[in-house]
Scaffold this active site. Sequence first.
Site, PDB file in Angstrom:
ATOM      1  N   SER A   1      -9.789  -0.449   7.122  1.00 12.79           N
ATOM      2  CA  SER A   1      -9.191  -0.250   5.804  1.00 12.79           C
ATOM      3  C   SER A   1      -8.519  -1.471   5.192  1.00 12.79           C
ATOM      4  O   SER A   1      -8.161  -1.447   4.017  1.00 12.79           O
ATOM      5  CB  SER A   1      -8.185   0.906   5.849  1.00 12.79           C
ATOM      6  OG  SER A   1      -8.862   2.132   5.778  1.00 12.79           O
TER       7      SER A   1
ATOM      8  N   SER B   1      -9.604   1.787   2.915  1.00  7.55           N
ATOM      9  CA  SER B   1      -8.738   2.528   2.022  1.00  7.55           C
ATOM     10  C   SER B   1      -7.716   1.661   1.294  1.00  7.55           C
ATOM     11  O   SER B   1      -7.125   2.111   0.323  1.00  7.55           O
ATOM     12  CB  SER B   1      -7.996   3.603   2.808  1.00  7.55           C
ATOM     13  OG  SER B   1      -7.136   2.999   3.754  1.00  7.55           O
TER      14      SER B   1
ATOM     15  N   LYS C   1       0.863  -1.192   0.000  1.00  8.90           N
ATOM     16  CA  LYS C   1       0.000   0.000   0.000  1.00  8.90           C
ATOM     17  C   LYS C   1       0.896   1.237   0.000  1.00  8.90           C
ATOM     18  O   LYS C   1       1.891   1.286   0.732  1.00  8.90           O
ATOM     19  CB  LYS C   1      -0.887  -0.031   1.238  1.00  8.90           C
ATOM     20  CG  LYS C   1      -1.965   1.043   1.298  1.00  8.90           C
ATOM     21  CD  LYS C   1      -2.814   0.866   2.563  1.00  8.90           C
ATOM     22  CE  LYS C   1      -3.925   1.894   2.661  1.00  8.90           C
ATOM     23  NZ  LYS C   1      -4.753   1.698   3.868  1.00  8.90           N
TER      24      LYS C   1
END
Lengths: 478, 453
Positions: free
Chosen positions: B157, B133, B58
């Site tokens: 997330s 996210s 990420k």
Amino acid sequence: MDNRYRPVIGLEIHVQLNTKTKAFCDCSAEVFDLEPNSSICPVCTGQPGALPVPSHEMFELGIKIASALNCHINLYSRFDRKNYFYPDLPKGYQITQFFHPLSERGWLEVDGKKIRITRIHLEEDAGKLLHSGDNITKSDYSLVDMNRCGVPLAEIVTEPDIESPEQARIFMEKLRTILRYIGVSTGDMEKGAMRCDANISVVDTITGKQSNKVEVKNMNSFKFVEKALEYEFDRIVQLMENGQEVERETRGWNLTTKSTVSMRSKEESHDYRYFPEPDIPPVVLDSEYVEKIKNSLPELPDDRLRRFVNDYKLSEKDAWTLVEDKKIADFFEEVVKQTKEPKETANWFLTELFRMISEHGEDKIHINPTHFVELFQLMRDGKISRNMAKDIFQESALSGKMPSEIVKEKGLEQVDDTKLIEDIAKKVIEAHPKEVEGFKNGKEGLFGFFVGQVMKETKGKANPKTVNEILNKFLRGV
Amino acid sequence: MLTNEAFKTMTLKDAMTYEDKSALVERSVEIIAKEDKNIRAFISVNKSPNIGIPIGIKDNMNVKGVETTCASKILKGYVAPFDATVVQKLRENGFSFVGKTNLDEFAMGASTEYSAYGPTRNPHDLERVAGGSSGGSAAAVASGEVIAALGSDTGGSIRQPASFCGVVGFKPTYGLVSRYGLVAFASSLDQIGPITKTVEDSAILMNIIAGKDEMDSTTVDRKIDFTEFIGKQFPKMKVAVATQSFGEGVEDGVKQKVREFITLLENFGHEVAMVDIDDLKYAVATYYIIAPSEASTNLSRFDGVKYGLRVSSDSLRDSYEKTRGEGFGDEVKRRILIGTFTLSAAYYDAYFEKAQKVRRKIANRLSEVFEKYDLIITPTSPIVAFKIGSVSDPLVYYMMDIFTIPANLAGLPAISIPFGKVDNLPVGIQIMGPRFSDAKVLGFADSIERQLR
Ligand SMILES: [Zn+2]
């Protein structure tokens, strides 16, 4: 300044701790005079993703200060963030202790008065800006040096117990002495290792009215602390006498104009949005660990002062002059241990040694306790006069040579040979019949002339006592 | 010869013993080149990655020498000067960093729509969001572009995008995985975790990335073997299903899947009880005070002085305002404003301090439940993946986190595992355990997953 108005002063002092590493990273904390941005890392420059890890040493030194200032130490303390934007603050917040400081409620005695300490907490220093112009608004650009970012500080906050600008200066000087004694900071105000902000208000003792508080900053020497507060006191008194409002504001000491200048008013003051630093868990100290550090403290200046007064029978003033600088005090005690004459030793320190240090600088002085022992012995034996001793001391101090060596080298040994002095005295009397005549006719003052002549003939080495005795015998027949 | 299709379904467990690691990297790079045009799971792709097991990182975690963007304009051009601790550990264990995955800007969002690089699309339906996210990481794993990925989880997330994309997402107990090198959103809630094709893969990754880190003082020293219960016969468990799973706002299809899951558990011999965890209703409000408060100060360092975007101006203040005004997206600005307000001296007690108290209350209530039950079950998300651009009301958007937030507030381990589909869209079930029961949560999830195969 009449006595109607009385200043009420509180201090906020930032002390740079001389830890090996910075507060929250492994960078070296010795950053004075370093090449800009040469002691930095992702943590102290606020790189995304970097995290602070508190240093143990910072706590150790903090506990030492707190103990030396008679503070209560909180076993539970916590870090908080103080939020504001400035280019020398890379994270946009300073890590400090707002809600749960390391220690609280202490005191420091100045002039026989206990000045209360509100709190002592740990925090990190900010960096430095180098402006292309005079200041940030008048510059085309400014450069940031982050070496100082994250250097550990102890902030010491006093109650408004200080009663005069002079007392504020003495407080600061005494604090520096303590910090140096316990070895936590150089305490150099000129180098920024100790920084002082003050708040001052003034009480009108007749009406009982108290002015608003004014904060004074930028006082980067002990002298300026006193000067700035004196200036500010006068300014506030003036306003009060004119019936004008004293604004709550922050003012800075201006070195060139020797006055304080408004920096910002109360309305412009920040909301720092303090909140618990989530990247650092609360710090829980072990009470045994705290005790251990407390017990490791050396004798503090006040205790030493008392001992010097009691054991060495020195006046308080003389004792403090010796105690104030730990190196001097340590050396003094070393010397006394060998000379066993504290009073005499103190005299030599306070006059000759201090004069030599201020004239030549500490590192030029090579004197050690045995120098004193020999010097005192030579005087006691009547081999050298006090005046000669001063010269010998000076030479010993600068060259490191033993006093006896110098005496021998220069043939300075005092002449105490009665026969020799008698011969010289006879010659002097024979050579000055007029003066003998005068003396016999009652000019008593001429006695000194004969003493002087004998001393001159012996190049000052004759024992003055013996010279007196012999001349008395020859001239007065006694 | 490893085919693209075989690579796409390859587990981490198999990849670790697969000898030709360069073939793994080749397949990954090839699939990304071919398919990421549509999915857009990646913000940046490494054109010549090192040989190893391809993993997606990420883009709010630092890989040394690679840009970290946090999907924000404000970090444009910022090259990370150091590896995140998790990345360093992966490097030492022979992983290959093929690319940085998309996210909602600074991980603030639940759809990966709030990315300066545009939304990531759900591999199951390109019209729909991948969740967020960590939407990029979830989509990259679901589409088979990488063997596994790392996400970060502040309020769901990792778990919610895993649920939307039909993969496994695990948020560990707070403090087990170092946050060093993870760009902080809300420090007291953030936790890095794996997104994988199987539960076992998550356990394997946890064994690699977890551990006390001297660079992160919030990490704890706990020796846990996350694979301890993997593949083992699991004993009879006492499972609490939060009645809130059937509450307002939960889609019927999702409710139906939870019912099926309960039946399944009972069939496997576990003891299931419905438990009303009323305090959960405060979780979202509490979270949306604490997380923005922390975020507002965590994001202060993005000021244009040191790195990333700088909009120059005549005055310092103006430069700050312009840099931050242009650099941050709307959702990030919204949260900075909320957080600045809730931390201001006048409102601190009423908001932040109170939220801290409620946070403790929620954590205590969950602890109470764990005195009687081993695990708590909810759906991961009250809804399935929605259409891109279909949700505009922030409050509706925030309510989607209702089931995932409590684990962050209380620091608990929680996993989302895929459990069938509704209208062809994956549904995830969340299994939550007490602190440090990570191995058990993984083991239990693994036992269910195996029986479902
Ligand atoms: Zn550093």
